[in-house]
Scaffold this motif. Structure first.
Motif, PDB file in Angstrom:
ATOM      1  N   CYS A  53      20.892 106.747 119.950  1.00 34.44           N
ATOM      2  CA  CYS A  53      20.458 105.610 119.147  1.00 34.44           C
ATOM      3  C   CYS A  53      19.537 104.705 119.956  1.00 34.44           C
ATOM      4  O   CYS A  53      19.805 104.425 121.123  1.00 34.44           O
ATOM      5  CB  CYS A  53      21.668 104.823 118.660  1.00 34.44           C
ATOM      6  SG  CYS A  53      21.236 103.356 117.704  1.00 34.44           S
ATOM      7  N   PHE A  54      18.462 104.270 119.312  1.00 31.01           N
ATOM      8  CA  PHE A  54      17.556 103.284 119.891  1.00 31.01           C
ATOM      9  C   PHE A  54      17.454 102.118 118.921  1.00 31.01           C
ATOM     10  O   PHE A  54      17.360 102.326 117.701  1.00 31.01           O
ATOM     11  CB  PHE A  54      16.161 103.865 120.120  1.00 31.01           C
ATOM     12  CG  PHE A  54      16.140 105.017 121.080  1.00 31.01           C
ATOM     13  CD1 PHE A  54      16.354 104.808 122.438  1.00 31.01           C
ATOM     14  CD2 PHE A  54      15.906 106.305 120.639  1.00 31.01           C
ATOM     15  CE1 PHE A  54      16.321 105.874 123.331  1.00 31.01           C
ATOM     16  CE2 PHE A  54      15.877 107.372 121.523  1.00 31.01           C
ATOM     17  CZ  PHE A  54      16.091 107.155 122.874  1.00 31.01           C
ATOM     18  N   SER A  55      17.469 100.901 119.445  1.00 34.45           N
ATOM     19  CA  SER A  55      17.293  99.709 118.625  1.00 34.45           C
ATOM     20  C   SER A  55      15.857  99.221 118.763  1.00 34.45           C
ATOM     21  O   SER A  55      15.289  99.240 119.850  1.00 34.45           O
ATOM     22  CB  SER A  55      18.250  98.601 119.065  1.00 34.45           C
ATOM     23  OG  SER A  55      19.581  98.990 118.826  1.00 34.45           O
ATOM     24  N   VAL A  56      15.294  98.778 117.638  1.00 38.68           N
ATOM     25  CA  VAL A  56      13.918  98.303 117.601  1.00 38.68           C
ATOM     26  C   VAL A  56      13.877  96.875 117.075  1.00 38.68           C
ATOM     27  O   VAL A  56      14.746  96.474 116.299  1.00 38.68           O
ATOM     28  CB  VAL A  56      13.034  99.225 116.734  1.00 38.68           C
ATOM     29  CG1 VAL A  56      12.969 100.633 117.319  1.00 38.68           C
ATOM     30  CG2 VAL A  56      13.530  99.287 115.287  1.00 38.68           C
ATOM     31  N   PRO A  57      12.878  96.093 117.480  1.00 41.08           N
ATOM     32  CA  PRO A  57      12.804  94.712 116.999  1.00 41.08           C
ATOM     33  C   PRO A  57      12.413  94.600 115.532  1.00 41.08           C
ATOM     34  O   PRO A  57      12.764  93.626 114.869  1.00 41.08           O
ATOM     35  CB  PRO A  57      11.755  94.062 117.903  1.00 41.08           C
ATOM     36  CG  PRO A  57      11.010  95.168 118.535  1.00 41.08           C
ATOM     37  CD  PRO A  57      11.890  96.378 118.506  1.00 41.08           C
ATOM     38  N   SER A  58      11.698  95.585 114.985  1.00 43.33           N
ATOM     39  CA  SER A  58      11.266  95.528 113.583  1.00 43.33           C
ATOM     40  C   SER A  58      11.374  96.901 112.943  1.00 43.33           C
ATOM     41  O   SER A  58      10.605  97.814 113.282  1.00 43.33           O
ATOM     42  CB  SER A  58       9.829  95.031 113.485  1.00 43.33           C
ATOM     43  OG  SER A  58       9.341  95.190 112.168  1.00 43.33           O
ATOM     44  N   MET A  59      12.313  97.055 112.013  1.00 43.40           N
ATOM     45  CA  MET A  59      12.448  98.317 111.291  1.00 43.40           C
ATOM     46  C   MET A  59      11.190  98.578 110.470  1.00 43.40           C
ATOM     47  O   MET A  59      10.716  99.711 110.393  1.00 43.40           O
ATOM     48  CB  MET A  59      13.683  98.293 110.388  1.00 43.40           C
ATOM     49  CG  MET A  59      13.930  99.599 109.650  1.00 43.40           C
ATOM     50  SD  MET A  59      14.328 101.005 110.723  1.00 43.40           S
ATOM     51  CE  MET A  59      15.984 100.572 111.217  1.00 43.40           C
ATOM     52  N   ASP A  60      10.622  97.532 109.859  1.00 40.22           N
ATOM     53  CA  ASP A  60       9.421  97.705 109.043  1.00 40.22           C
ATOM     54  C   ASP A  60       8.272  98.282 109.865  1.00 40.22           C
ATOM     55  O   ASP A  60       7.614  99.228 109.431  1.00 40.22           O
ATOM     56  CB  ASP A  60       8.997  96.380 108.412  1.00 40.22           C
ATOM     57  CG  ASP A  60       9.966  95.896 107.343  1.00 40.22           C
ATOM     58  OD1 ASP A  60      10.722  96.724 106.790  1.00 40.22           O
ATOM     59  OD2 ASP A  60       9.966  94.684 107.061  1.00 40.22           O
ATOM     60  N   TRP A 102      19.226 114.756 116.465  1.00 40.36           N
ATOM     61  CA  TRP A 102      19.234 113.550 115.637  1.00 40.36           C
ATOM     62  C   TRP A 102      19.082 112.288 116.477  1.00 40.36           C
ATOM     63  O   TRP A 102      19.638 112.179 117.569  1.00 40.36           O
ATOM     64  CB  TRP A 102      20.547 113.457 114.851  1.00 40.36           C
ATOM     65  CG  TRP A 102      20.555 114.357 113.663  1.00 40.36           C
ATOM     66  CD1 TRP A 102      21.194 115.557 113.549  1.00 40.36           C
ATOM     67  CD2 TRP A 102      19.895 114.132 112.420  1.00 40.36           C
ATOM     68  NE1 TRP A 102      20.970 116.096 112.311  1.00 40.36           N
ATOM     69  CE2 TRP A 102      20.172 115.237 111.594  1.00 40.36           C
ATOM     70  CE3 TRP A 102      19.088 113.103 111.916  1.00 40.36           C
ATOM     71  CZ2 TRP A 102      19.677 115.342 110.289  1.00 40.36           C
ATOM     72  CZ3 TRP A 102      18.600 113.209 110.624  1.00 40.36           C
ATOM     73  CH2 TRP A 102      18.899 114.317 109.831  1.00 40.36           C
ATOM     74  N   ILE A 103      18.326 111.349 115.916  1.00 40.20           N
ATOM     75  CA  ILE A 103      18.103 110.044 116.532  1.00 40.20           C
ATOM     76  C   ILE A 103      18.388 108.980 115.481  1.00 40.20           C
ATOM     77  O   ILE A 103      17.856 109.054 114.367  1.00 40.20           O
ATOM     78  CB  ILE A 103      16.654 109.892 117.013  1.00 40.20           C
ATOM     79  CG1 ILE A 103      16.270 111.031 117.954  1.00 40.20           C
ATOM     80  CG2 ILE A 103      16.448 108.524 117.649  1.00 40.20           C
ATOM     81  CD1 ILE A 103      14.786 111.146 118.176  1.00 40.20           C
ATOM     82  N   GLU A 104      19.224 108.020 115.823  1.00 41.02           N
ATOM     83  CA  GLU A 104      19.423 106.850 114.964  1.00 41.02           C
ATOM     84  C   GLU A 104      18.497 105.758 115.457  1.00 41.02           C
ATOM     85  O   GLU A 104      18.372 105.534 116.658  1.00 41.02           O
ATOM     86  CB  GLU A 104      20.864 106.351 115.033  1.00 41.02           C
ATOM     87  CG  GLU A 104      21.062 105.044 114.276  1.00 41.02           C
ATOM     88  CD  GLU A 104      22.416 104.388 114.494  1.00 41.02           C
ATOM     89  OE1 GLU A 104      22.550 103.198 114.172  1.00 41.02           O
ATOM     90  OE2 GLU A 104      23.343 105.070 115.008  1.00 41.02           O
ATOM     91  N   ILE A 105      17.873 105.070 114.522  1.00 42.29           N
ATOM     92  CA  ILE A 105      17.077 103.876 114.831  1.00 42.29           C
ATOM     93  C   ILE A 105      17.721 102.731 114.063  1.00 42.29           C
ATOM     94  O   ILE A 105      17.975 102.862 112.855  1.00 42.29           O
ATOM     95  CB  ILE A 105      15.611 104.024 114.364  1.00 42.29           C
ATOM     96  CG1 ILE A 105      14.973 105.288 114.932  1.00 42.29           C
ATOM     97  CG2 ILE A 105      14.819 102.775 114.714  1.00 42.29           C
ATOM     98  CD1 ILE A 105      14.932 105.344 116.434  1.00 42.29           C
ATOM     99  N   ASN A 106      17.996 101.621 114.747  1.00 43.98           N
ATOM    100  CA  ASN A 106      18.507 100.449 114.024  1.00 43.98           C
ATOM    101  C   ASN A 106      17.791  99.197 114.515  1.00 43.98           C
ATOM    102  O   ASN A 106      17.056  99.245 115.491  1.00 43.98           O
ATOM    103  CB  ASN A 106      20.030 100.333 114.129  1.00 43.98           C
ATOM    104  CG  ASN A 106      20.519 100.025 115.525  1.00 43.98           C
ATOM    105  OD1 ASN A 106      19.945  99.210 116.239  1.00 43.98           O
ATOM    106  ND2 ASN A 106      21.592 100.688 115.941  1.00 43.98           N
ATOM    107  N   ASP A 107      17.982  98.105 113.772  1.00 48.90           N
ATOM    108  CA  ASP A 107      17.301  96.870 114.138  1.00 48.90           C
ATOM    109  C   ASP A 107      18.251  95.852 114.785  1.00 48.90           C
ATOM    110  O   ASP A 107      18.025  94.660 114.702  1.00 48.90           O
ATOM    111  CB  ASP A 107      16.555  96.269 112.946  1.00 48.90           C
ATOM    112  CG  ASP A 107      17.445  95.835 111.812  1.00 48.90           C
ATOM    113  OD1 ASP A 107      18.687  96.050 111.870  1.00 48.90           O
ATOM    114  OD2 ASP A 107      16.923  95.249 110.843  1.00 48.90           O
TER     115      ASP A 107
END
Length: 110
Positions: A53-60, A102-107
């Motif tokens: 899993c990687f977290s990002v500052p902006s899902m959009d 598989w990779i999860e992306i969340n904000d």
């Protein structure tokens, strides 16, 4: 896979000690690196339960980049191009890298 992680996530390539052309080391932030090793593929069982899993500052912004790169993503149940919202309000999507992992992306970026 090296190009995928560099282009989709913007992870910069860093120096690797082997210098054999088979290893790629990427800086994934917080003094952490990802190591990719070129080798013959051996079949494995991959399912969404086992993911990184990687977290990002902006899902959009992240989704716009996926769309630009024509990379498919889905929510947890498997609905294509849908964003899942957890009970705590965090948005998340799932995608596969070129090797099928598989990779999860969340904000939940902090």
């Amino acid at each position: 896979s090296s190009d995928f992680y560099k282009n989709v996530f913007g992870f910069p390539e860093i120096d690797e000690p082997f210098k054999d052309g088979l290893h790629t080391w990427l800086d994934i932030g917080n003094n952490t690196s990802m190591h990719l090793i070129q080798a013959p593929w051996e079949p494995v069982t991959i399912n969404k339960i086992n993911h990184v899993c990687f977290s990002v500052p902006s899902m959009d912004d992240f989704v716009k980049n996926l769309d630009r790169l024509k990379i498919e993503y889905e929510d947890w149940p498997g609905n294509k191009n849908k964003i899942n919202i957890r009970p705590d309000g965090i948005k998340q999507i799932y995608l596969k890298d070129p090797d099928g992992y598989w990779i999860e992306i969340n904000d939940e970026y902090k």
